[in-house]
Motif scaffolding. Structure first.
Motif, mmCIF file in Angstrom:
data_model
loop_
_atom_site.group_PDB
_atom_site.id
_atom_site.type_symbol
_atom_site.label_atom_id
_atom_site.label_comp_id
_atom_site.label_asym_id
_atom_site.label_seq_id
_atom_site.Cartn_x
_atom_site.Cartn_y
_atom_site.Cartn_z
ATOM 1 N N SER A 154 22.294 -44.752 84.069
ATOM 2 C CA SER A 154 22.267 -45.049 85.502
ATOM 3 C C SER A 154 21.864 -43.787 86.250
ATOM 4 O O SER A 154 22.063 -42.668 85.765
ATOM 5 N N LYS A 155 21.327 -43.983 87.435
ATOM 6 C CA LYS A 155 21.050 -42.856 88.320
ATOM 7 C C LYS A 155 21.918 -42.882 89.574
ATOM 8 O O LYS A 155 21.805 -42.009 90.426
ATOM 9 N N ASP A 156 22.785 -43.917 89.667
ATOM 10 C CA ASP A 156 23.625 -44.009 90.869
ATOM 11 C C ASP A 156 25.109 -44.230 90.564
ATOM 12 O O ASP A 156 25.928 -44.278 91.474
ATOM 13 N N MET A 157 25.463 -44.400 89.293
ATOM 14 C CA MET A 157 26.825 -44.698 88.835
ATOM 15 C C MET A 157 27.317 -46.073 89.283
ATOM 16 O O MET A 157 28.428 -46.464 88.959
ATOM 17 N N VAL A 158 26.501 -46.800 90.013
ATOM 18 C CA VAL A 158 26.889 -48.114 90.526
ATOM 19 C C VAL A 158 26.407 -49.205 89.572
ATOM 20 O O VAL A 158 27.169 -50.082 89.164
ATOM 21 N N SER A 209 27.238 -35.554 74.232
ATOM 22 C CA SER A 209 27.008 -34.299 74.951
ATOM 23 C C SER A 209 25.533 -33.931 74.859
ATOM 24 O O SER A 209 24.769 -34.538 74.095
ATOM 25 N N TYR A 210 25.146 -32.928 75.644
ATOM 26 C CA TYR A 210 23.740 -32.498 75.655
ATOM 27 C C TYR A 210 23.699 -30.974 75.692
ATOM 28 O O TYR A 210 24.327 -30.327 76.548
ATOM 29 N N ALA A 211 22.976 -30.388 74.754
ATOM 30 C CA ALA A 211 22.823 -28.930 74.699
ATOM 31 C C ALA A 211 21.640 -28.607 73.803
ATOM 32 O O ALA A 211 21.307 -29.365 72.883
ATOM 33 N N ASP A 212 21.004 -27.491 74.093
ATOM 34 C CA ASP A 212 19.915 -26.985 73.254
ATOM 35 C C ASP A 212 18.783 -27.998 73.099
ATOM 36 O O ASP A 212 18.139 -28.093 72.050
ATOM 37 N N GLY A 213 18.557 -28.787 74.149
ATOM 38 C CA GLY A 213 17.478 -29.761 74.116
ATOM 39 C C GLY A 213 17.766 -30.988 73.284
ATOM 40 O O GLY A 213 16.840 -31.761 72.995
ATOM 41 N N ARG A 244 25.864 -36.312 82.204
ATOM 42 C CA ARG A 244 24.685 -36.248 83.077
ATOM 43 C C ARG A 244 23.659 -35.306 82.476
ATOM 44 O O ARG A 244 23.987 -34.187 82.067
ATOM 45 N N VAL A 245 22.399 -35.765 82.445
ATOM 46 C CA VAL A 245 21.274 -34.909 82.081
ATOM 47 C C VAL A 245 20.258 -35.046 83.198
ATOM 48 O O VAL A 245 19.665 -36.108 83.392
ATOM 49 N N GLY A 246 20.061 -33.983 83.983
ATOM 50 C CA GLY A 246 19.175 -34.048 85.142
ATOM 51 C C GLY A 246 19.752 -34.979 86.193
ATOM 52 O O GLY A 246 20.884 -34.795 86.646
ATOM 53 N N ASP A 247 18.998 -36.018 86.561
ATOM 54 C CA ASP A 247 19.471 -36.964 87.571
ATOM 55 C C ASP A 247 19.957 -38.270 86.961
ATOM 56 O O ASP A 247 20.188 -39.253 87.666
ATOM 57 N N THR A 284 27.887 -34.042 89.603
ATOM 58 C CA THR A 284 26.602 -34.516 90.107
ATOM 59 C C THR A 284 25.710 -33.317 90.393
ATOM 60 O O THR A 284 26.180 -32.171 90.463
ATOM 61 N N PRO A 285 24.413 -33.526 90.588
ATOM 62 C CA PRO A 285 23.538 -32.391 90.908
ATOM 63 C C PRO A 285 23.975 -31.629 92.158
ATOM 64 O O PRO A 285 23.757 -30.418 92.257
ATOM 65 N N SER A 286 24.607 -32.335 93.106
ATOM 66 C CA SER A 286 25.028 -31.669 94.344
ATOM 67 C C SER A 286 26.454 -31.143 94.287
ATOM 68 O O SER A 286 26.960 -30.631 95.290
ATOM 69 N N GLY A 287 27.120 -31.255 93.136
ATOM 70 C CA GLY A 287 28.428 -30.634 92.973
ATOM 71 C C GLY A 287 29.634 -31.529 93.191
ATOM 72 O O GLY A 287 30.760 -31.033 93.250
ATOM 73 N N GLU A 288 29.432 -32.850 93.276
ATOM 74 C CA GLU A 288 30.579 -33.749 93.313
ATOM 75 C C GLU A 288 31.064 -34.001 91.884
ATOM 76 O O GLU A 288 30.345 -33.757 90.920
ATOM 77 N N TRP A 289 32.300 -34.539 91.796
ATOM 78 C CA TRP A 289 32.885 -34.769 90.479
ATOM 79 C C TRP A 289 33.387 -36.204 90.351
ATOM 80 O O TRP A 289 33.926 -36.766 91.310
#
Length: 538
Positions: A42-46, A78-82, A19-22, A256-261
């Protein structure tokens, strides 16, 4: 919203989810198929939108001549350092004592590329992933291969520091951090840091019915400091033989942004012939290893577990903060108007180019090259089977003058397991004919022989169609696109499955494809012109 598993149907193995952002991304293994490393977002995983493959240029990987199911194994995104960081293995040997492999790293500021020139990391073992620690240090985590016959080939999980400034490994830092459980075959490692703990997720048991994912953790990254979870396996279907989902394991964890896994893993869906037991054989997975996503929670002792039990679920609650993503239809109509191939098309080992043919202006033109057994020069354009029941159709203009030239519609697994319906030349009758042939474990069979269907002299285009119906499939032809005739050959679909190939060959990691091919092993390059392709799921 509900996640319906598998979320990626057809051959989408070894998912690395990020995940990067949303926005969520998945990178999948592609092995000897090109482009390498299939990407989705995806933005919804669906619903998942296909992106172009990350490895789309030969400067990034040289797969020509790779064995079937060699090539690009287990990418790690993966995503790091831009930057997006993508680690992948290029495996040159799939059978025998050795697994000659080179692990590479490429980076990009944008998921769509351009990707940097590859950095050669090492060849210690396959399934390498990159861990970015919160102190800025980076580590390569990987399966470790041991060729010695008196040792187990899967020799634990090795951690080695990577210097991002010098862009090289620091081999003096290498250490084994976990040997896995007594299930053995520990591979596919991904490392995460959650609440001060390092969590190591690994696949075990081999990517067959005994497959599973296990978890270990440690407060440090010291040698042999990891302790296995008391509730291992984290996920498996070995003890859920009647579940529609099988072989789950080898995947990646994401929050997820709200802390789900959630956890994305490979899976497979077997079917049986009516005469077969539902447990032995467990079945035939013609769609290959697909991608599933399961919801994850944590117990009071800080160990992760799969919601609904370690067998996983077909329907999973989507993230509460999901942003709806439009669905992407799987049916395909291609009239070849564009001068670039549709994203759903794949070639083997090398990109589509002038040696293979050309596309645009309403036709796909394939230059006859080597046979469908060829690992170097092959004119084949194919897409994944994504459903158990579908029809696929094309029309070809082809005027061969030798039986060594053939062109048509193929159902293909690898160089030793495929079939096709094709137009060729009968030198005895001195006419074009339609034939059906199959290659089963390298044994070639022509089914029609002297009964091959004559093509009238005034017919320019021959329509060809395949009907796949889970257990069996057939071929048909037409001379006008309206009046169809079924050819008297019914083929067993299991021959195009991982499970069947695994009985005789160690490279069994892909899935069935349907596509268009032209062969001319006489070396004169007879050209076949296809004016459309249709794939329709039932």
């Amino acid at each position: 919203m509900k996640i319906t598993n598998p979320v990626l149907t057809g051959f989408y193995a070894d998912p690395s989810m990020l995940r990067v952002g949303d926005t969520y991304y998945i990178a999948n293994s592609t092995f000897d198929w090109w482009p390498g490393v299939q990407l989705h977002e995806s933005k919804d995983m669906v619903h998942w939108m296909p992106l172009s493959g990350a490895i789309g240029e030969t400067r990034l990987a040289d797969l020509r001549g790779n064995p079937s199911s060699g090539g690009v194994w287990a990418p790690d995104l993966s995503y790091a350092d831009g930057l997006f960081w993508l680690v992948f293995s290029d495996v040159k040997i799939v059978n025998g004592a050795f697994k000659d492999v080179t692990n590479y790293l490429i980076t990009a500021e944008d998921i769509h590329g351009p990707w940097s020139d590859p950095i050669r990391l090492n060849g210690v073992g396959f399934d390498a992933s990159l861990f970015h620690d919160d102190d800025g240090r980076k580590y390569l985590v990987q399966q470790t291969w041991d060729h010695r016959e008196y040792k187990h080939a899967f020799h634990g999980i090795t951690l080695t520091e990577y210097d991002p400034v010098a862009k090289c490994m620091l081999p003096e830092t290498a250490r084994t951090i976990w040997n896995g459980t007594d299930v053995k075959l520990v591979e596919g490692p991904h490392l995460y840091k959650v609440n001060g703990w390092y969590y190591l997720f690994c696949a075990e048991g081999g990517t067959v019915w005994t497959h599973q994912e296990s978890v270990a953790r440690s407060r440090t990254l010291d040698a042999m400091s990891f302790e296995g979870a008391p509730n291992n396996p984290f996920i498996t279907n070995f003890d859920t033989p009647r579940s529609p989902l099988q072989k789950q394991g080898h995947g990646a964890l994401v929050d997820t942004p709200s802390g789900e896994w959630y956890y994305a893993s490979l899976c497979a869906r077997p079917w049986h012939h009516e005469t077969e037991s539902v447990s032995d054989p467990r079945g035939w997975c013609t769609l290959g290893r697909e991608t599933s996503i399961q919801k994850v929670e944590w117990d009071e002792n800080g160990w992760p577990y799969v919601v609904g039990g370690h067998g996983g679920q077909l329907e999973v609650e989507a993230p509460k903060d999901a942003i709806e993503t439009p669905p992407v239809p799987r049916d395909q109509h291609d009239d070849f108007e564009s001068d670039k191939l549709d994203l759903r098309w794949n070639t083997l080992r090398v990109p589509f180019g002038p040696e293979m043919g050309s596309v645009g202006g309403g036709s796909l033109r394939l230059n006859g090259q080597g046979s469908l057994c060829n690992l170097f020069d092959l004119s084949l354009v194919a897409r994944r089977w994504q459903a158990f029941d579908f029809d696929a159709e094309t029309a070809v203009s082809f005027n061969p003058k030798t039986y060594q030239a053939m062109a048509g519609l193929t159902n293909y697994y690898n160089d030793s397991h495929w079939s096709w319906v094709f137009v060729t030349y009968d030198e005895d009758r001195k006419i074009r004919v339609i034939e059906v042939a199959q290659c089963d474990r390298g044994v070639y069979t022509s089914f029609l022989r002297e009964n091959a269907v004559p093509v009238p002299e005034d017919v320019e285009r021959v329509w060809l169609r395949t009907k796949v119906r889970t257990q069996w499939y057939t071929y048909e032809y037409s001379f006008d696109g309206a009046d169809w005739h079924e050819l008297p050959v019914r083929l067993d679909a299991k021959i195009l499955s991982d499970d069947y190939v695994n009985q005789t060959y160690g490279g069994f990691f892909t899935g069935a494809f349907v596509g268009l091919a032209a062969v001319d092993y006489s070396g004169y390059g007879e050209v076949a012109t296809f004016d459309h392709f249709d794939y329709r799921e039932l």
